[in-house]
Design a protein around this motif. Structure first.
Motif, PDB file in Angstrom:
ATOM      1  N   ALA A 158       0.824  -1.212   0.000  1.00  0.00           N
ATOM      2  CA  ALA A 158       0.000   0.000   0.000  1.00  0.00           C
ATOM      3  C   ALA A 158       0.855   1.257   0.000  1.00  0.00           C
ATOM      4  O   ALA A 158       1.893   1.323   0.653  1.00  0.00           O
ATOM      5  CB  ALA A 158      -0.915  -0.011   1.222  1.00  0.00           C
ATOM      6  N   ASN A 159       0.416   2.249  -0.760  1.00  0.00           N
ATOM      7  CA  ASN A 159       1.045   3.581  -0.805  1.00  0.00           C
ATOM      8  C   ASN A 159       2.545   3.534  -1.037  1.00  0.00           C
ATOM      9  O   ASN A 159       3.293   4.321  -0.442  1.00  0.00           O
ATOM     10  CB  ASN A 159       0.735   4.349   0.492  1.00  0.00           C
ATOM     11  CG  ASN A 159      -0.743   4.593   0.670  1.00  0.00           C
ATOM     12  OD1 ASN A 159      -1.385   5.156  -0.205  1.00  0.00           O
ATOM     13  ND2 ASN A 159      -1.284   4.145   1.790  1.00  0.00           N
ATOM     14  N   ALA A 160       2.999   2.637  -1.905  1.00  0.00           N
ATOM     15  CA  ALA A 160       4.436   2.429  -2.075  1.00  0.00           C
ATOM     16  C   ALA A 160       4.950   2.616  -3.501  1.00  0.00           C
ATOM     17  O   ALA A 160       6.150   2.666  -3.713  1.00  0.00           O
ATOM     18  CB  ALA A 160       4.799   1.016  -1.605  1.00  0.00           C
ATOM     19  N   VAL A 161       4.063   2.738  -4.473  1.00  0.00           N
ATOM     20  CA  VAL A 161       4.463   2.662  -5.875  1.00  0.00           C
ATOM     21  C   VAL A 161       4.282   4.019  -6.564  1.00  0.00           C
ATOM     22  O   VAL A 161       3.248   4.669  -6.418  1.00  0.00           O
ATOM     23  CB  VAL A 161       3.650   1.561  -6.602  1.00  0.00           C
ATOM     24  CG1 VAL A 161       4.070   1.432  -8.058  1.00  0.00           C
ATOM     25  CG2 VAL A 161       3.807   0.215  -5.882  1.00  0.00           C
ATOM     26  N   ASP A 162       5.313   4.430  -7.302  1.00  0.00           N
ATOM     27  CA  ASP A 162       5.272   5.699  -8.038  1.00  0.00           C
ATOM     28  C   ASP A 162       4.492   5.588  -9.343  1.00  0.00           C
ATOM     29  O   ASP A 162       3.840   6.546  -9.763  1.00  0.00           O
ATOM     30  CB  ASP A 162       6.702   6.169  -8.369  1.00  0.00           C
ATOM     31  CG  ASP A 162       7.498   6.491  -7.127  1.00  0.00           C
ATOM     32  OD1 ASP A 162       7.128   7.449  -6.426  1.00  0.00           O
ATOM     33  OD2 ASP A 162       8.493   5.781  -6.858  1.00  0.00           O
ATOM     34  N   LEU A 163       4.600   4.442 -10.002  1.00  0.00           N
ATOM     35  CA  LEU A 163       3.956   4.259 -11.303  1.00  0.00           C
ATOM     36  C   LEU A 163       3.599   2.790 -11.487  1.00  0.00           C
ATOM     37  O   LEU A 163       4.403   1.909 -11.165  1.00  0.00           O
ATOM     38  CB  LEU A 163       4.887   4.704 -12.430  1.00  0.00           C
ATOM     39  CG  LEU A 163       4.359   4.509 -13.849  1.00  0.00           C
ATOM     40  CD1 LEU A 163       4.646   5.731 -14.698  1.00  0.00           C
ATOM     41  CD2 LEU A 163       4.937   3.267 -14.501  1.00  0.00           C
ATOM     42  N   ILE A 164       2.407   2.544 -12.016  1.00  0.00           N
ATOM     43  CA  ILE A 164       1.980   1.193 -12.395  1.00  0.00           C
ATOM     44  C   ILE A 164       1.743   1.205 -13.894  1.00  0.00           C
ATOM     45  O   ILE A 164       0.993   2.049 -14.407  1.00  0.00           O
ATOM     46  CB  ILE A 164       0.704   0.764 -11.645  1.00  0.00           C
ATOM     47  CG1 ILE A 164       0.983   0.670 -10.146  1.00  0.00           C
ATOM     48  CG2 ILE A 164       0.192  -0.569 -12.195  1.00  0.00           C
ATOM     49  CD1 ILE A 164      -0.245   0.389  -9.300  1.00  0.00           C
ATOM     50  N   LEU A 165       2.364   0.271 -14.587  1.00  0.00           N
ATOM     51  CA  LEU A 165       2.240   0.148 -16.038  1.00  0.00           C
ATOM     52  C   LEU A 165       1.447  -1.105 -16.373  1.00  0.00           C
ATOM     53  O   LEU A 165       1.741  -2.191 -15.856  1.00  0.00           O
ATOM     54  CB  LEU A 165       3.631   0.079 -16.684  1.00  0.00           C
ATOM     55  CG  LEU A 165       3.659  -0.111 -18.202  1.00  0.00           C
ATOM     56  CD1 LEU A 165       3.077   1.109 -18.922  1.00  0.00           C
ATOM     57  CD2 LEU A 165       5.089  -0.377 -18.673  1.00  0.00           C
ATOM     58  N   LEU A 166       0.462  -0.948 -17.255  1.00  0.00           N
ATOM     59  CA  LEU A 166      -0.329  -2.081 -17.755  1.00  0.00           C
ATOM     60  C   LEU A 166      -0.289  -2.016 -19.277  1.00  0.00           C
ATOM     61  O   LEU A 166      -0.900  -1.133 -19.883  1.00  0.00           O
ATOM     62  CB  LEU A 166      -1.784  -1.985 -17.304  1.00  0.00           C
ATOM     63  CG  LEU A 166      -2.028  -1.986 -15.815  1.00  0.00           C
ATOM     64  CD1 LEU A 166      -2.224  -0.583 -15.290  1.00  0.00           C
ATOM     65  CD2 LEU A 166      -3.214  -2.849 -15.496  1.00  0.00           C
ATOM     66  N   VAL A 167       0.458  -2.915 -19.903  1.00  0.00           N
ATOM     67  CA  VAL A 167       0.584  -2.912 -21.362  1.00  0.00           C
ATOM     68  C   VAL A 167      -0.289  -4.025 -21.933  1.00  0.00           C
ATOM     69  O   VAL A 167      -0.015  -5.212 -21.723  1.00  0.00           O
ATOM     70  CB  VAL A 167       2.050  -3.079 -21.812  1.00  0.00           C
ATOM     71  CG1 VAL A 167       2.141  -3.130 -23.340  1.00  0.00           C
ATOM     72  CG2 VAL A 167       2.906  -1.943 -21.276  1.00  0.00           C
ATOM     73  N   ASP A 168      -1.350  -3.617 -22.640  1.00  0.00           N
ATOM     74  CA  ASP A 168      -2.271  -4.561 -23.289  1.00  0.00           C
ATOM     75  C   ASP A 168      -2.796  -5.603 -22.310  1.00  0.00           C
ATOM     76  O   ASP A 168      -2.906  -6.790 -22.633  1.00  0.00           O
ATOM     77  CB  ASP A 168      -1.604  -5.236 -24.494  1.00  0.00           C
ATOM     78  CG  ASP A 168      -1.075  -4.226 -25.492  1.00  0.00           C
ATOM     79  OD1 ASP A 168      -1.736  -3.196 -25.710  1.00  0.00           O
ATOM     80  OD2 ASP A 168       0.018  -4.452 -26.050  1.00  0.00           O
ATOM     81  N   VAL A 169      -3.128  -5.161 -21.096  1.00  0.00           N
ATOM     82  CA  VAL A 169      -3.529  -6.063 -20.017  1.00  0.00           C
ATOM     83  C   VAL A 169      -4.938  -5.765 -19.510  1.00  0.00           C
ATOM     84  O   VAL A 169      -5.724  -6.672 -19.283  1.00  0.00           O
ATOM     85  CB  VAL A 169      -2.527  -5.960 -18.833  1.00  0.00           C
ATOM     86  CG1 VAL A 169      -3.011  -6.723 -17.620  1.00  0.00           C
ATOM     87  CG2 VAL A 169      -1.156  -6.437 -19.257  1.00  0.00           C
ATOM     88  N   TYR A 170      -5.262  -4.501 -19.348  1.00  0.00           N
ATOM     89  CA  TYR A 170      -6.494  -4.131 -18.667  1.00  0.00           C
ATOM     90  C   TYR A 170      -7.725  -4.797 -19.283  1.00  0.00           C
ATOM     91  O   TYR A 170      -8.597  -5.292 -18.569  1.00  0.00           O
ATOM     92  CB  TYR A 170      -6.665  -2.612 -18.662  1.00  0.00           C
ATOM     93  CG  TYR A 170      -7.921  -2.158 -17.959  1.00  0.00           C
ATOM     94  CD1 TYR A 170      -7.979  -2.130 -16.570  1.00  0.00           C
ATOM     95  CD2 TYR A 170      -9.051  -1.780 -18.675  1.00  0.00           C
ATOM     96  CE1 TYR A 170      -9.139  -1.732 -15.906  1.00  0.00           C
ATOM     97  CE2 TYR A 170     -10.204  -1.383 -18.020  1.00  0.00           C
ATOM     98  CZ  TYR A 170     -10.245  -1.367 -16.647  1.00  0.00           C
ATOM     99  OH  TYR A 170     -11.390  -0.981 -16.004  1.00  0.00           O
ATOM    100  N   HIS A 171      -7.804  -4.836 -20.608  1.00  0.00           N
ATOM    101  CA  HIS A 171      -8.981  -5.412 -21.276  1.00  0.00           C
ATOM    102  C   HIS A 171      -9.143  -6.907 -20.987  1.00  0.00           C
ATOM    103  O   HIS A 171     -10.190  -7.474 -21.239  1.00  0.00           O
ATOM    104  CB  HIS A 171      -8.920  -5.152 -22.791  1.00  0.00           C
ATOM    105  CG  HIS A 171      -7.840  -5.926 -23.470  1.00  0.00           C
ATOM    106  ND1 HIS A 171      -6.567  -5.435 -23.609  1.00  0.00           N
ATOM    107  CD2 HIS A 171      -7.843  -7.169 -24.020  1.00  0.00           C
ATOM    108  CE1 HIS A 171      -5.834  -6.341 -24.241  1.00  0.00           C
ATOM    109  NE2 HIS A 171      -6.578  -7.392 -24.496  1.00  0.00           N
ATOM    110  N   GLU A 172      -8.114  -7.535 -20.442  1.00  0.00           N
ATOM    111  CA  GLU A 172      -8.149  -8.968 -20.128  1.00  0.00           C
ATOM    112  C   GLU A 172      -8.637  -9.256 -18.702  1.00  0.00           C
ATOM    113  O   GLU A 172      -8.910 -10.405 -18.369  1.00  0.00           O
ATOM    114  CB  GLU A 172      -6.753  -9.585 -20.284  1.00  0.00           C
ATOM    115  CG  GLU A 172      -6.151  -9.461 -21.666  1.00  0.00           C
ATOM    116  CD  GLU A 172      -6.736 -10.453 -22.672  1.00  0.00           C
ATOM    117  OE1 GLU A 172      -7.514 -11.346 -22.268  1.00  0.00           O
ATOM    118  OE2 GLU A 172      -6.413 -10.321 -23.861  1.00  0.00           O
TER     119      GLU A 172
END
Length: 183
Positions: free
Chosen positions: A94-108
């Motif tokens: 929790a409250n630890a990450v600066d950036l989250i990247l989702l490449v061609d993932v969310y729609h799945e």
């Protein structure tokens, strides 16, 4: 895994340009959700460096095993931390990450609302969540319709979350880069 590591991927998707526009800095903590074989994890690790952390999140242990073999070969195994998530929770701190990247993932995602809520909880205040999806508005993008999303779709789905829309980065040939910030 072979689709993720295909030789023509850089030319088709401009993956190095994507990593560049993320503006990652040394020492940051970032997450690659749906990391697969680690294609983006090791590129992100190069940017955040030895003082940074990349959480590579997958829901299949087999992918994490393959990913870590790849990370050790690329000498970033100390920077990249494998995380076995679930379909509803990436299992990030929790409250630890600066950036989250989702490449061609969310729609799945089977549970997009729950998964997104859990990812946002992992972001630091002002942290970014970045969705990279094939452009649903563009019939010339040679990907099946079910693997594309429009900017409007992503914005509508995120409207119920504790984030604000930041920007769309339109530098990639086939994909949107849609950025939100934690409120």
């Amino acid at each position: 895994a072979s689709w993720l590591e295909r030789p023509e991927r850089e030319e088709e998707e401009r993956t190095e340009l994507l990593v560049e526009v993320l503006g990652l800095k040394p020492g940051q903590t970032v997450a690659d959700v749906g990391a697969g074989s680690g294609y983006f994890s090791w590129r992100m690790a190069q940017r955040v460096g030895e003082k940074g952390t990349v959480y590579a999140v997958e829901i299949q242990q087999e992918f994490l095993d393959l990913l870590m073999v790849n990370m050790r070969k690329r000498r970033v195994g100390d920077i990249v931390k494998p995380v076995l998530g679930t379909v509803q929770d990436p299992k990030l701190p929790a409250n630890a990450v600066d950036l989250i990247l989702l490449v061609d993932v969310y729609h799945e995602f089977d549970f997009p609302f729950e998964m997104t809520r859990a990812m946002i909880e992992a972001l630091k205040p002002g942290g970014r969540i970045v969705f990279v999806e094939y452009r649903g508005e563009d019939p010339a993008v040679p990907i099946k319709r079910l693997h594309k999303m429009t900017v409007a779709q992503v914005r509508k789905e995120l409207a119920v979350q504790a984030v604000k829309f930041d920007e769309v980065i339109a530098t990639l040939p086939r994909q949107h880069v849609i950025v939100f910030r934690k409120i």
